[in-house]
Write a protein that holds these residues in place. Structure first.
Motif, short mmCIF file in Angstrom:
data_model
loop_
_atom_site.label_atom_id
_atom_site.label_comp_id
_atom_site.label_asym_id
_atom_site.label_seq_id
_atom_site.Cartn_x
_atom_site.Cartn_y
_atom_site.Cartn_z
N SER A 86 26.42 -19.01 58.79
CA SER A 86 27.50 -19.94 59.17
C SER A 86 27.45 -20.29 60.64
CB SER A 86 28.87 -19.36 58.80
OG SER A 86 29.06 -18.11 59.42
N LEU A 87 27.20 -19.31 61.49
CA LEU A 87 27.21 -19.59 62.93
C LEU A 87 25.96 -20.32 63.39
CD1 LEU A 87 29.71 -18.97 64.44
CD2 LEU A 87 29.50 -17.25 62.71
N ARG A 88 24.81 -19.88 62.86
CA ARG A 88 23.55 -20.53 63.26
C ARG A 88 23.51 -22.00 62.82
NH1 ARG A 88 20.12 -19.22 66.65
NH2 ARG A 88 20.30 -17.06 67.24
N LEU A 90 26.03 -24.08 62.34
CA LEU A 90 27.08 -24.98 62.82
C LEU A 90 27.29 -24.79 64.33
CD1 LEU A 90 29.01 -27.22 62.10
CD2 LEU A 90 30.66 -25.56 61.30
N LEU A 91 28.00 -23.76 64.72
CA LEU A 91 28.34 -23.59 66.15
C LEU A 91 27.09 -23.50 67.04
CD1 LEU A 91 30.70 -22.86 68.24
CD2 LEU A 91 29.95 -20.53 67.89
N LEU A 92 26.18 -22.60 66.71
CA LEU A 92 25.01 -22.41 67.57
C LEU A 92 24.08 -23.60 67.50
CD1 LEU A 92 24.30 -18.58 67.00
CD2 LEU A 92 25.60 -19.67 68.84
N LYS A 93 24.05 -24.26 66.36
CA LYS A 93 23.22 -25.47 66.20
C LYS A 93 23.71 -26.57 67.16
CE LYS A 93 22.02 -28.72 62.45
NZ LYS A 93 20.57 -28.60 62.25
N ILE A 94 25.01 -26.74 67.21
CA ILE A 94 25.56 -27.79 68.09
C ILE A 94 25.28 -27.44 69.55
CG2 ILE A 94 27.66 -28.98 68.86
CD1 ILE A 94 28.81 -28.49 66.02
N ARG A 95 25.54 -26.19 69.92
CA ARG A 95 25.29 -25.79 71.32
C ARG A 95 23.84 -26.08 71.70
NH1 ARG A 95 28.04 -19.77 71.49
NH2 ARG A 95 30.23 -20.41 71.46
N LYS A 96 22.92 -25.73 70.79
CA LYS A 96 21.51 -25.83 71.12
C LYS A 96 21.01 -27.27 71.06
CE LYS A 96 17.25 -23.42 70.40
NZ LYS A 96 16.81 -22.05 70.35
N VAL A 104 31.17 -22.49 80.20
CA VAL A 104 32.12 -22.16 81.27
C VAL A 104 33.30 -21.41 80.67
CG1 VAL A 104 33.61 -23.10 83.07
CG2 VAL A 104 31.53 -24.34 82.43
N ARG A 105 33.47 -20.17 81.05
CA ARG A 105 34.56 -19.35 80.50
C ARG A 105 35.42 -18.78 81.63
NH1 ARG A 105 32.29 -16.48 74.95
NH2 ARG A 105 32.10 -18.47 73.87
N PRO A 106 36.58 -19.38 81.86
CA PRO A 106 37.46 -18.85 82.91
C PRO A 106 38.04 -17.49 82.51
CG PRO A 106 38.32 -20.92 81.98
CD PRO A 106 37.13 -20.54 81.18
N ILE A 130 29.85 -18.16 84.06
CA ILE A 130 28.89 -19.19 83.63
C ILE A 130 27.85 -18.50 82.77
CG2 ILE A 130 27.21 -20.93 84.41
CD1 ILE A 130 30.13 -21.56 85.17
N ARG A 131 27.96 -18.76 81.48
CA ARG A 131 27.08 -18.09 80.51
C ARG A 131 25.96 -19.04 80.11
NH1 ARG A 131 29.04 -17.10 74.23
NH2 ARG A 131 27.02 -16.42 73.45
N GLU A 132 24.72 -18.58 80.14
CA GLU A 132 23.60 -19.39 79.64
C GLU A 132 23.83 -19.57 78.15
OE1 GLU A 132 20.42 -21.50 78.61
OE2 GLU A 132 20.79 -19.59 77.61
N GLU A 137 18.69 -14.39 74.54
CA GLU A 137 18.73 -13.49 73.38
C GLU A 137 19.10 -14.26 72.11
OE1 GLU A 137 20.66 -13.39 76.05
OE2 GLU A 137 20.57 -11.46 77.07
N TYR A 138 19.66 -15.48 72.27
CA TYR A 138 20.12 -16.27 71.12
C TYR A 138 19.07 -17.28 70.64
CZ TYR A 138 25.04 -14.77 71.35
OH TYR A 138 26.21 -14.05 71.32
N SER A 139 17.83 -17.15 71.12
CA SER A 139 16.84 -18.19 70.80
C SER A 139 16.57 -18.28 69.30
CB SER A 139 15.53 -17.90 71.53
OG SER A 139 14.92 -16.78 70.94
N GLY A 244 26.78 -12.69 78.46
CA GLY A 244 27.94 -13.56 78.69
C GLY A 244 28.91 -13.51 77.52
N ASP A 245 28.38 -13.41 76.33
CA ASP A 245 29.23 -13.29 75.13
C ASP A 245 30.07 -12.02 75.24
OD1 ASP A 245 30.20 -13.69 72.48
OD2 ASP A 245 28.79 -12.16 71.81
N ILE A 246 29.40 -10.93 75.55
CA ILE A 246 30.09 -9.63 75.54
C ILE A 246 31.10 -9.52 76.69
CG2 ILE A 246 29.76 -7.14 75.68
CD1 ILE A 246 26.91 -7.69 74.44
C1 IPM Z 1 31.44 -16.82 71.02
C2 IPM Z 1 31.06 -16.25 69.68
C3 IPM Z 1 29.70 -16.75 69.24
C4 IPM Z 1 28.68 -16.32 70.28
C5 IPM Z 1 29.27 -16.25 67.86
C6 IPM Z 1 30.32 -16.55 66.84
C7 IPM Z 1 27.92 -16.73 67.44
O1 IPM Z 1 31.13 -14.87 69.69
O2 IPM Z 1 31.48 -18.05 71.17
O3 IPM Z 1 31.71 -16.04 71.94
O4 IPM Z 1 28.17 -15.20 70.22
O5 IPM Z 1 28.38 -17.12 71.15
#
Ligand code: IPM
Ligand code: NAD
Ligand code: MN
Length: 360
Positions: A86-88, A90-96, A104-106, A130-132, A137-139, A244-246
């Motif tokens: 689901s993430l690869r 939709l969300l990650l597909k759009i980002r990439k 940008v995460r305040p 500022i997260r890459e 690691e998400y390649s 950056g995610d963590i």
């Molecule tokens: C986020 C989320 C996503 C990420 C997941 C859902 C793939 O945790 O936006 O922080 O790891 O980037």
């Protein structure tokens, strides 16, 4: 009239619940301001779409999104569809594919926001991470060999290109310079002997062009400790996709919780639409109850206003978010209140109108 075309992907779980409130706020700000407006087009993509059609979005989904000025996304992922699909897809597909390489995460402790740290004042938690957002690691590169066999091997390859690494680090230096703030790189070269040694080297190289910017460099484990013990060390932070995610969930925890943290996925060249979203997920544990905190989605709405050059309205919305938290009358359960998601959105609209309508 200045019309901003927004593609709305409300997504799964609490996504649609919080996005409804963000859209309300954008409409209200535009109506009060009077010199710009938003046009929203909804795309019912996500896990339900997957269960019905076998895909997270239609084949021409990306083509359709390209025509918009921005994407406003709720959350993606729900039990019943594997997360990596689901993430690869939709969300990650759009980002990439839209090359939204800057996330940008305040991490800013707003007035009235709950903070679990002892004796911390607001000025001690005020950073921008500022997260890459396009590789690292998400390649998605890797392999799964000898599946199910005793000799099974799994490879997940981190990809750090010179172009990708330089551009994110340069973006962060530029931001630090413009804002007159220090810049901290977070990496892990003591263990990751290729990718993070390279990252540190690029951070140093690019830094030569910015002698005016004060810099620091921390290992990610120590940085996590300082986020909790001495968050004032950080102003602008630049780091890789996974780190950056963590650290931004950690950042959310110290600055008001997941219900308040927002993020912008930017394609700075504006060749493709950028995407705005709360950083939390679909929260299946509280979905469909009408109690999700919409403030993160509303902060994203404020970032949308900034992005389109209405920074005065972005700041007004952020100010009203603070007001709601200071008042403590209309808050969802995660912030100790009893209000519903819609109550909070309505309160933000009411405050915006009360404060600014008369000035128009
Ligand atoms: C986020 C989320 C996503 C990420 C997941 C859902 C793939 O945790 O936006 O922080 O790891 O980037
Ligand atoms: P989550 O962020 O959905 O939830 C973590 C915890 O925070 C839960 O207890 C939840 O109730 C709480 N929470 C989150 N947002 C909240 C809000 N607005 N108001 C009140 N409480 C809130 O993370 P998770 O449980 O690890 O993931 C759930 C699903 O969401 C998974 O499928 C995951 O892959 C996905 N996910 C999507 C995104 C995204 O679309 N950007 C981000 C993170 C996780
Ligand atoms: Mn995350």
């Amino acid at each position: 009239m200045n019309i901003h075309k927004i593609a709305v992907i409300a997504g799964d779980g609490i996504g649609p619940e919080v996005i409804d409130e963000g859209v309300k706020i954008l409409k209200a700000a535009a109506a009060i301001a009077g010199d710009f407006t938003f046009e929203f087009t909804y795309f019912p993509w996500g896990c339900e779409h997957y269960l019905e059609h076998g895909t997270m979005m239609p084949d021409d989904g990306m083509e359709r999104l390209k025509k918009f000025d921005a994407v406003y996304l709720g959350a993606v992922g729900y039990p019943g569809v594997p997360d990596h699909i689901s993430l690869r897809e939709l969300l990650l597909k759009i980002r990439k594919e839209f090359d939204q390489y800057v996330n940008v995460r305040p991490v800013k402790l707003l007035q009235g926001a709950p903070c679990p740290l002892k004796d911390v004042t607001r000025d001690q938690i005020d950073m921008v991470v500022i997260r890459e957002n396009s590789e690292g690691e998400y390649s998605g590169a890797g392999d799964w060999l000898f599946k199910g066999k005793p000799e099974e091997v799994v490879l997940q390859t981190g990809v750090f290109s010179r172009k990708g690494t330089e551009r994110i680090i340069r973006y962060a230096y530029e931001l630090a310079r413009t804002m007159g703030r220090s810049l901290t790189s977070i990496s892990k070269a003591n263990a990751l002997n290729y990718s993070m040694v390279f990252w540190d080297q690029v951070f140093e190289e690019v830094g030569k062009e910015y002698p005016d910017v004060t810099i620091h460099s921390y290992l990610v484990d120590a940085a996590s400790m300082y986020f909790v013990k001495q968050p004032e060390r950080f102003q602008i932070v630049v780091t890789s996709n996974l780190f950056g995610d963590i650290i931004t969930d950690l950042g959310a925890a110290i600055a008001g919780g997941m219900g308040l943290a927002s993020g912008a996925n930017l394609n700075p060249e504006r060749e493709y639409p950028s995407m705005f979203e709360p950083i939390h997920g679909s929260a299946p544990d509280i979905a469909h109850k009408g109690i999700a905190n919409p403030l993160a989605a509303i902060w994203s709405a404020s970032q949308i206003l900034d992005f389109f050059g209405h920074g005065d309205w972005g700041a007004k919305v952020l100010g009203v978010i603070e007001q709601v938290m200071v008042d403590q009358k209309t808050l969802t359960p995660d912030m100790g209140g009893t209000a519903t998601t819609a109550d909070v959105g309505n309160e933000v609209v009411a405050l915006l109108s009360a404060l600014y309508k008369k000035n128009v």
